[in-house]
Structure formats: structure tokens, C-alpha cells
Design an enzyme around this catalytic site. Structure first.
Site, mmCIF file in Angstrom:
data_model
loop_
_atom_site.group_PDB
_atom_site.id
_atom_site.type_symbol
_atom_site.label_atom_id
_atom_site.label_comp_id
_atom_site.label_asym_id
_atom_site.label_seq_id
_atom_site.Cartn_x
_atom_site.Cartn_y
_atom_site.Cartn_z
ATOM 1 N N ARG A 131 -19.360 22.750 -20.612
ATOM 2 C CA ARG A 131 -18.006 23.094 -20.180
ATOM 3 C C ARG A 131 -17.820 24.592 -19.932
ATOM 4 N NH1 ARG A 131 -13.322 21.526 -24.254
ATOM 5 N NH2 ARG A 131 -13.648 23.623 -25.066
ATOM 6 N N ASP A 132 -16.990 24.872 -18.941
ATOM 7 C CA ASP A 132 -16.548 26.235 -18.622
ATOM 8 C C ASP A 132 -17.739 27.171 -18.389
ATOM 9 O OD1 ASP A 132 -14.494 27.822 -17.935
ATOM 10 O OD2 ASP A 132 -13.589 27.988 -19.906
#
Ligand code: BGC
Length: 571
Positions: free
Chosen positions: A237-238
Site C-alpha cells: 500500500r501507498d
């Protein structure tokens, strides 16, 4: 967290792109039996020069099928004159414009769209008309609530926020009320974030998904009612920021499916929640990163290259859309970045196309997408009233200013409306709607400009003197100093916009300003450190972040207090 990066460095286009002049498309209608009058109009300035412009007007009939011809009326706010038109007959009296259906097509099915356009002249400013009537009905973008069809399989309402209450998260509300002055906003609806597998069952101080939904049923008390949940746990994620890195490794797609999406889908699909309108915000900060922060761009990160190559963002989003979209009570809205990220020409269409690819991945179809959300947890202003993309100062276009930097949009409303149309062009259903997160984009307080900047200096003086968004750079995203609470949540505030929403709960940090050990997978991103001089993703500017911030998602009292002080509209 958030918005790891805009990225689009100036891409100078020699010629303004002219929107294709789409012939009047009358789409197959849905059920016409119970539709009330309703319509949606999107007015787009497709190109513009000093004295003239081209515009397209997309008229969508949300009411009963029209067979005996249609008439659209609107008023120009300035001295515009409509000239030659197409796909409709244009006439104008003073500033009042009437468009009648072309002789060869007097019908408009329920859900159908007609696309007249015209060339016009103007002097001074060329603001868009703000109100439209179709066959005498003001186009609010929605069908009036009493006639919305009830939720049921294959029968989702056009705008889930229309005529509905929205869930107030009691866990957030308690923290807000405990702050001095916080009770002024503690009764506002904010989203519930499923930011790790453990959040499904609940964590310390935050109830689990079922407990939230049960509380939502109580708050709903039988009314139409929206529950907002953020689906935010992709593998890797991210990838362009560290502050909201997640618990799943880049290759853990199987775990994402079986231990995260499947259990959430099982809960949301429980028959007892069938009458809630569950708005699922799908995976912020993921797909846009695959457009803007990958090789060979200077904004590239190795992690985003990995996530592009392994396909796990695209396949994860497709899986989430397919599983959740199959539920009759779930409305999926994909994260569409914000104007300061995807508003550049080289990011805009590419993003819409990538979203369409993801919406067709893992067995999903574009019909699982109800719309898109912009500005989630970001700080972009809704409207910059004191300059437009078309202004020129000192012989230079506003697009050449350092702040705008060749972006095509100056604010979130114009971006969201244009993105909606781009998504439809990329293959999404014509009825998709937009949400805009307004929880922290108010930019009020004593430093807020009250008029345009000077036209006597440089274009930078003009833009910087009048801009409401007072960040150091548009690519700054972490705990921005000077920000305020924005517009309160509201259904159907503008054409094409389903609602202003508060997805990021005000008071929750975007990321720690120093390294803090933790078990949530959160990293330390120097964009959250006020002493950091930046990177290519914010064009090497200071981060503009507030000092002494806790981990992302944790309570940040000093920021909450500043958000209250700088609220706009004021509290
Ligand atoms: C964090 C999440 C949190 C969310 C809402 C994100 O930055 O990573 O853990 O739930 O913000 O505050």
C-alpha cells in the site's frame, strides 16, 4: 498519508485539445415507469481564446423518457454570445439561452444523454452558467428523493446521498467532542476506515465493522441511510509515500482477497444491512501512483514500479469492485486522486484508462463502479474564485504560474466534473457520479485572500495574491499548516457531484513528523517533517507539514484545533 505525489511536471501542449464533438447519443433507458422529472447537465468549455470559446453541454435525462422534443434553458453569467451550434438549435435573448432538440431527434430516454455544443464569443471572464432547466425542470443532478427506487438487487439509486441520512461514527465523534469547541462538528458524518485486517473485528478505541453497521441501523431509524467505509489495505500500500504503508507485502494479493475483502463482503452482504446504502471508497492512493510515480518519470519510486509490474493494485482493485459491487446495497467509488495530482494532461486520461482496466480486472466490469472520489484526505480547495485557468497577466497565462504549473485545473470542482466526463469516455457508465472530500480544504482564517491578486505584476504575483489554497506547493499532502475544515457534507451540491463528504476524519494525522516505532506497518515519510526540503514529487519545496504529529490515523489535537480555527465556511 495521502497524496504521495502529484507528479505531473509541466507538459506544454502546443494546441489546446478540442473535445471531440460527440453526436447526440441517446442511450438505452432503464425503467421509466416511476421516474420523476430529473436531469443532470455538464457544461464544459472545450477550448478558449481571448474573445471566443467552444463549449459542450451534456444533458442527461434522469426522469421519464422524453418523446415530444426537449428544451434546455440556461443563463450566461457574463456577456457571452452563443454562435454556431450543433446537435441542437441554439437561440439567445439577452443572456438567456434556449437549446431545442435537433429536428432529427426529439427523444431522450431515461438515463439518455444528448450532447449539443456551440462556439461562442465573450469578453472579460467566461464563467460557466450555474443553473439549467430541461423541459422546465431544474437540473439538480438527481431525481427527487421520494421517487428514488428502493435499494434492491440491480436497483441501486443514482445518487445514494440523495434524501438520505449519513452515519456519524461515534468513535470519531467522541474524540471530536472531547476537544474544546469540537462539539461544533462532532455530529458530522465521517467515514469508517478499514485500514488493516484487524479493523474488521475492531481495535482499541475503534469498534469493528459489524458494530458500526448495527449502530448505523439504529441511527437510520428506517430512513434511507448512507454508511461510508474506506477499503484501504492493498498489498504494498501507498507505494509513493511511507506514512501510510500498510500491513500487506507487495505480493500478498491472496491474503488481501481471503482475509480482507472476502470477510468485509460477507458482513456487508448480511441481509440485515440490505437497506443501508453502503458507500465504499476504493483504495485511495493506489492506481494514480501507477500512472505518475513509475519509471521513467523523475517522480518514480521503486515500490511503485514493483506494484505496476506485479499487477497487484489493478487485480486487487478489480477484486474489491467485483465482490462489493455484486452486493445490492454497496456503491463503489474509486479514488481519483485530486486536481493537484491528476490534473495535468499527461496524467488525466491515462488515469481514467487505468481505472477502466482495473474495473475490468479479476472478473469485474465497469458496471461495478458507481463513481469516483477526489481529494480524499487532501487539501485541494473546492473553488478558486479569484483566478481561472483562462486568465492572462503580464503576457502570461495563469497556467504558466509556478503554482498552477501547466495544470489544466485550478480546483476540485472543475477537476471532478471534468474527470467524470473523462471516465465516461474511458468506458464507465454515463451515470457515474463524483464525491469530493471536503473535510480539510476550507482554507479560512485571517490569512484568506478576499479578492484577486494584483494584475500589475507577474502572473505569480496575481495567482499567489488571490489563491485560497495556501500550501507551499500543490504536491504537499501531509498535515498541512494553515488548513481549515471545509464545506460540511452535502448531497448533490453541483452538477455531476453526488456529494461533498468527509472521508478523512478531521483530527486524524496524515503521518508522523518524526520516526515512531509501531505495529501498524506505518513508515516515516519526510513529507510529514516540517524541516524537509522536498523531493521531485513536490518539486523540491518545503513540506508545509505541522510539527509534532503522531502516526497516521492517530489523534492530532493541535491540528484539529487549527482546522476548527481556519474552518471555511466558519463554524
Ligand atoms: C491512515 C489510516 C487511518 C486514516 C484515517 C490514514 O492515513 O493510514 O490508518 O485510518 O488515515 O485517518
Amino acid at each position: 498519508m495521502r497524496h504521495p505525489a502529484k507528479g505531473g511536471r509541466a507538459r506544454l501542449l502546443a494546441v489546446t485539445s478540442v473535445l471531440t464533438m460527440i453526436s447526440a447519443a441517446v442511450l438505452a433507458g432503464g425503467n421509466t415507469a416511476s421516474a420523476a422529472p430529473g436531469c443532470k447537465v455538464e457544461y464544459t468549455i472545450t477550448n478558449q481564446w481571448s474573445t471566443g470559446f467552444g463549449a459542450s453541454v451534456a444533458i442527461t435525462n434522469l426522469g421519464d423518457a422524453i418523446s415530444g422534443g426537449w428544451t434546455l434553458e440556461f443563463d450566461f453569467p457574463g456577456n457571452q454570445q452563443a454562435g454556431q451550434g450543433w446537435n441542437g438549435t441554439f437561440s439567445q435573448q439577452a443572456n438567456h439561452v434556449t437549446v431545442r432538440n435537433p429536428s432529427w431527434s426529439g427523444t431522450l430516454a431515461t438515463g439518455g444523454t444528448a450532447n449539443p455544443g456551440f462556439n461562442g464569443t465573450y469578453s472579460g471572464t467566461n464563467d460557466k452558467p450555474t443553473s439549467f432547466k430541461l423541459n422546465g425542470t431544474t437540473c439538480t443532478g438527481t431525481v427527487p428523493p421520494p421517487t428514488d427506487p428502493p435499494p434492491g438487487p440491480g436497483n441501486k439509486v443514482d445518487n445514494p446521498y440523495s434524501g438520505a441520512g449519513v452515519y456519524v461514527n461515534p468513535d470519531w465523534s467522541a474524540k471530536a467532542s472531547a476537544e474544546p469547541g469540537g462539539s461544533r462538528i462532532a455530529n458530522q458524518p465521517t467515514a469508517v476506515w478499514m485500514d488493516r485486517i484487524a479493523a474488521i473485528q475492531g481495535t482499541t478505541g475503534a469498534r469493528g465493522l459489524r458494530a458500526h453497521l448495527d449502530t448505523a441501523l439504529t441511527q437510520a431509524a428506517g430512513r434511507p441511510f448512507v454508511f461510508q467505509v474506506v477499503i484501504y489495505n492493498l498489498p504494498g500500500r501507498d507505494c509513493a509515500a511511507l506514512a501510510s504503508n500498510g500491513e500487506l507485502k507487495p505480493d500478498e494479493l491472496p491474503k488481501y482477497k481471503s482475509q480482507y475483502i472476502d470477510p468485509i463482503a460477507a458482513i456487508l452482504g448480511d441481509a440485515k444491512y440490505a437497506n443501508l446504502r453502503i458507500v465504499a471508497v476504493i483504495e485511495i492512493d493506489s492506481l494514480p501512483n501507477l500512472v505518475t510515480n513509475v519509471s521513467p518519470r523523475p517522480t518514480q519510486t521503486p515500490q511503485c514500479d514493483v506494484m505496476k509490474a506485479n499487477g497487484n493494485y489493478v487485480n486487487g482493485v478489480g477484486y474489491a469492485l467485483a465482490k462489493l459491487g455484486a452486493l445490492s446495497n454497496v456503491y463503489n467509488y474509486i479514488d481519483a486522486g485530486h486536481h493537484g495530482w491528476l490534473g495535468w494532461d499527461d496524467n488525466f486520461s491515462a488515469s481514467a484508462q487505468l481505472f477502466a482496466t482495473a474495473a475490468r480486472a479479476s472478473g469485474s466490469t465497469v458496471n461495478n463502479v458507481h463513481g469516483f472520489i477526489s481529494n480524499t484526505a487532501n487539501y485541494g480547495i473546492l473553488k478558486e474564485p479569484y483566478f481561472t485557468i483562462n486568465d492572462n497577466v503580464g503576457g502570461k497565462s495563469v497556467r504558466e504560474s509556478k503554482w498552477v504549473d501547466w495544470n489544466r485545473y485550478t480546483d476540485e470542482v472543475s477537476y471532478a466534473q471534468a474527470f467524470r466526463q473523462e471516465a465516461v469516455r474511458a468506458g464507465f457508465p454515463s451515470g457515474v457520479g463524483m464525491l469530493i472530500d471536503t473535510s480539510r480544504n476550507g482554507w479560512g482564517g485571517s490569512a484568506r485572500p478576499t479578492g484577486p491578486g494584483p494584475r500589475t505584476g507577474t502572473v505569480d504575483d496575481f495567482v499567489n495574491g488571490g489563491r485560497l489554497d495556501r500550501r507551499i506547493h500543490l504536491g504537499n499532502w501531509c498535515n498541512q499548516a494553515g488548513a481549515g475544515i471545509g464545506e460540511r457534507p452535502k448531497a448533490a451540491p453541483e452538477s455531476g457531484i453526488d456529494a461533498y463528504v468527509w472521508i478523512k476524519p478531521p483530527g486524524e494525522s496524515d503521518g508522523s513528523s518524526k520516526e515512531i516505532a509501531n505495529e501498524e506497518g506505518k513508515g516515516f515519510d519526510r513529507m510529514c517533517d516540517p524541516t524537509y526540503p522536498g523531493n521531485p514529487r513536490n518539486n523540491n519545496n518545503m513540506s508545509g507539514a505541522k510539527a509534532d504529529a503522531p502516526l497516521s490515523g492517530h489523534w492530532f489535537s493541535a491540528q484539529f484545533q487549527e482546522l476548527l480555527r481556519n474552518a471555511y465556511p466558519a463554524l
